[in-house]
Design a protein around this motif. Structure first.
Motif, PDB file in Angstrom:
ATOM      1  N   SER A 157      29.994 -36.214 -57.525  1.00  0.00           N
ATOM      2  CA  SER A 157      28.651 -36.735 -57.702  1.00  0.00           C
ATOM      3  C   SER A 157      28.143 -36.404 -59.098  1.00  0.00           C
ATOM      4  CB  SER A 157      27.712 -36.139 -56.658  1.00  0.00           C
ATOM      5  OG  SER A 157      28.149 -36.452 -55.364  1.00  0.00           O
ATOM      6  N   VAL A 158      27.333 -37.305 -59.663  1.00  0.00           N
ATOM      7  CA  VAL A 158      26.751 -37.048 -60.978  1.00  0.00           C
ATOM      8  C   VAL A 158      25.802 -35.863 -60.844  1.00  0.00           C
ATOM      9  CG1 VAL A 158      25.440 -38.012 -62.895  1.00  0.00           C
ATOM     10  CG2 VAL A 158      26.874 -39.511 -61.489  1.00  0.00           C
ATOM     11  N   PRO A 159      26.026 -34.774 -61.575  1.00  0.00           N
ATOM     12  CA  PRO A 159      25.162 -33.592 -61.432  1.00  0.00           C
ATOM     13  C   PRO A 159      23.717 -33.897 -61.807  1.00  0.00           C
ATOM     14  CG  PRO A 159      27.171 -33.062 -62.654  1.00  0.00           C
ATOM     15  CD  PRO A 159      27.119 -34.548 -62.544  1.00  0.00           C
ATOM     16  N   TRP A 160      22.796 -33.388 -61.038  1.00  0.00           N
ATOM     17  CA  TRP A 160      21.375 -33.651 -61.275  1.00  0.00           C
ATOM     18  C   TRP A 160      20.938 -33.139 -62.639  1.00  0.00           C
ATOM     19  CZ3 TRP A 160      17.615 -29.951 -62.136  1.00  0.00           C
ATOM     20  CH2 TRP A 160      17.966 -28.618 -61.871  1.00  0.00           C
ATOM     21  N   TYR A 161      21.525 -32.023 -63.094  1.00  0.00           N
ATOM     22  CA  TYR A 161      21.124 -31.452 -64.377  1.00  0.00           C
ATOM     23  C   TYR A 161      21.647 -32.281 -65.551  1.00  0.00           C
ATOM     24  CZ  TYR A 161      25.595 -29.171 -63.214  1.00  0.00           C
ATOM     25  OH  TYR A 161      26.887 -28.911 -62.802  1.00  0.00           O
ATOM     26  N   PHE A 162      22.750 -33.012 -65.342  1.00  0.00           N
ATOM     27  CA  PHE A 162      23.219 -33.948 -66.373  1.00  0.00           C
ATOM     28  C   PHE A 162      22.217 -35.088 -66.511  1.00  0.00           C
ATOM     29  CE2 PHE A 162      25.447 -37.928 -67.389  1.00  0.00           C
ATOM     30  CZ  PHE A 162      25.994 -37.611 -68.619  1.00  0.00           C
ATOM     31  N   LEU A 163      21.759 -35.627 -65.379  1.00  0.00           N
ATOM     32  CA  LEU A 163      20.762 -36.694 -65.403  1.00  0.00           C
ATOM     33  C   LEU A 163      19.479 -36.218 -66.076  1.00  0.00           C
ATOM     34  CD1 LEU A 163      21.204 -38.158 -61.808  1.00  0.00           C
ATOM     35  CD2 LEU A 163      22.046 -39.117 -63.954  1.00  0.00           C
ATOM     36  N   ASN A 225      35.434 -35.397 -61.967  1.00  0.00           N
ATOM     37  CA  ASN A 225      35.432 -33.995 -62.390  1.00  0.00           C
ATOM     38  C   ASN A 225      34.354 -33.775 -63.446  1.00  0.00           C
ATOM     39  OD1 ASN A 225      35.971 -31.358 -63.040  1.00  0.00           O
ATOM     40  ND2 ASN A 225      37.938 -31.737 -64.010  1.00  0.00           N
ATOM     41  N   TRP A 226      33.217 -33.268 -63.002  1.00  0.00           N
ATOM     42  CA  TRP A 226      32.096 -33.023 -63.904  1.00  0.00           C
ATOM     43  C   TRP A 226      32.156 -31.594 -64.424  1.00  0.00           C
ATOM     44  CZ3 TRP A 226      28.818 -36.536 -65.924  1.00  0.00           C
ATOM     45  CH2 TRP A 226      28.796 -37.807 -65.335  1.00  0.00           C
ATOM     46  N   PHE A 230      33.392 -31.965 -70.217  1.00  0.00           N
ATOM     47  CA  PHE A 230      33.118 -33.391 -70.032  1.00  0.00           C
ATOM     48  C   PHE A 230      31.627 -33.673 -70.173  1.00  0.00           C
ATOM     49  CE2 PHE A 230      32.034 -37.070 -67.416  1.00  0.00           C
ATOM     50  CZ  PHE A 230      32.911 -38.025 -67.923  1.00  0.00           C
ATOM     51  N   ILE A 231      30.798 -32.831 -69.578  1.00  0.00           N
ATOM     52  CA  ILE A 231      29.351 -33.016 -69.665  1.00  0.00           C
ATOM     53  C   ILE A 231      28.882 -32.950 -71.110  1.00  0.00           C
ATOM     54  CG2 ILE A 231      27.140 -31.894 -69.142  1.00  0.00           C
ATOM     55  CD1 ILE A 231      28.294 -31.198 -66.390  1.00  0.00           C
ATOM     56  N   ALA A 282      20.491 -30.372 -75.745  1.00  0.00           N
ATOM     57  CA  ALA A 282      20.788 -30.468 -74.311  1.00  0.00           C
ATOM     58  C   ALA A 282      21.659 -29.305 -73.847  1.00  0.00           C
ATOM     59  CB  ALA A 282      21.484 -31.797 -74.025  1.00  0.00           C
ATOM     60  N   ALA A 283      22.616 -28.883 -74.675  1.00  0.00           N
ATOM     61  CA  ALA A 283      23.469 -27.754 -74.299  1.00  0.00           C
ATOM     62  C   ALA A 283      22.657 -26.468 -74.208  1.00  0.00           C
ATOM     63  CB  ALA A 283      24.600 -27.589 -75.307  1.00  0.00           C
TER      64      ALA A 283
END
Length: 300
Positions: A157-163, A225-226, A230-231, A282-283
């Motif tokens: 699943s797309v991680p919420w914190y990436f969004l 694989n998040w 990759f993020i 962002a990092a």
């Protein structure tokens, strides 16, 4: 008459110039993240963004991730009752340890283990180390057990914190803009990618349906694989890797940290070596969230 021998000169050897990659490797990303130190005078500002903008909207980001995982169809968005608008949303039933305990009284915690372990009345147990149940016989856990075993709740699943980070970078946390590029939701996107989202009806659009379209357009729904590298790669890629050609760590990732001092693209193709980014990286946001134990990002 004897013919003269024709001497053919061998073709000159051509040496191909080795193309130097401007994209950091996975290990470089991990090393940068581990060595990232947020400037002391900026910590309070980063915390305020996390506390005021990110954490309060976690459920909304998770809802978008759930919609993508469920297909992101208009039926989910506008049908009888979207999953995230139901009185007892399905995804909330098994969101964390507390919900697991309160959802089914059949579950008990084995406190002697170093990781959560759940045991059912019929002897079946869920092993968090192996990510599966120890027995496959039918139990009172029923469908819920099958959801765990089939990977319904997994790292694909797309991680919420990436969004959340993309929302910050593209929209400054505004829910009135397209996640694609920050254009207003009152119309289709104008900037690249233009004329989005494609959801089967004209404007205006909701943030959720536009966000699902953006994620699927980028094929993030196919990622399995998040991991941290990759993020960071995808977040840096949103604004390009031009900074690496200038010998500068991208402020879109590292601004407010020891990895960034100055240097910024002030316009398309125009780099100012003395300009300083006023936007936090962002990092840096992700690093602070990990430091505060709000998230844990897998390294591989």
């Amino acid at each position: 008459m004897q013919k003269k021998k024709r001497i053919i000169k061998p073709a000159a050897k051509t040496t191909k110039k080795k193309k130097i990659s401007v994209t950091p490797t996975a290990m470089e990303y991990i090393d940068l993240f581990n060595k990232c130190e947020i400037k002391k005078e900026k910590i309070a500002e980063v915390d305020k963004v996390i506390d005021d903008k990110i954490v309060p909207n976690r459920n909304r980001y998770e809802q978008i991730s759930n919609l993508v995982r469920g297909g992101g169809s208009n039926t989910l968005l506008f049908g009888s009752a979207p999953l995230f608008q139901q009185p007892n949303p399905f995804y909330k039933q098994f969101g964390d340890l507390d919900r697991l305990i309160s959802t089914d009284s059949l579950i008990t915690i084995n406190a002697t283990l170093t990781a959560p372990s759940f045991k059912l009345n019929n002897g079946n147990g869920f092993d968090f180390f192996q990510g599966k149940f120890t027995e496959t016989n039918n139990s009172k856990f029923g469908l819920n057990r099958d959801l765990f075993q089939t990977g319904f709740f997994n790292s694909s699943s797309v991680p919420w914190y990436f969004l959340a980070c993309v929302h910050y970078m593209e929209c400054s946390f505004s829910f009135k803009k397209h996640l694609h590029n920050g254009d207003p939701l009152t119309g289709y996107t104008v900037h690249v990618p233009a004329h989005r989202p494609k959801v089967g009806h004209p404007p205006p659009f909701t943030f959720e349906e536009s966000a699902v379209d953006a994620i699927k357009l980028m094929k993030y729904d196919q990622v399995t694989n998040w991991s941290l590298p990759f993020i960071l790669l995808k977040l840096e890629g949103y604004n390009g890797f031009g900074y690496n050609r200038k010998g500068v760590k991208s402020p879109y990732l590292w601004s407010f940290s020891n990895h960034y001092i100055k240097g910024k693209y002030v316009a398309d193709g125009k780099f100012d070596a003395d300009a300083v980014s006023s936007q936090m990286g962002a990092a840096v946001i992700l690093k602070r969230m990990e430091d505060r134990a709000l998230i844990s990002i897998p390294r591989n």
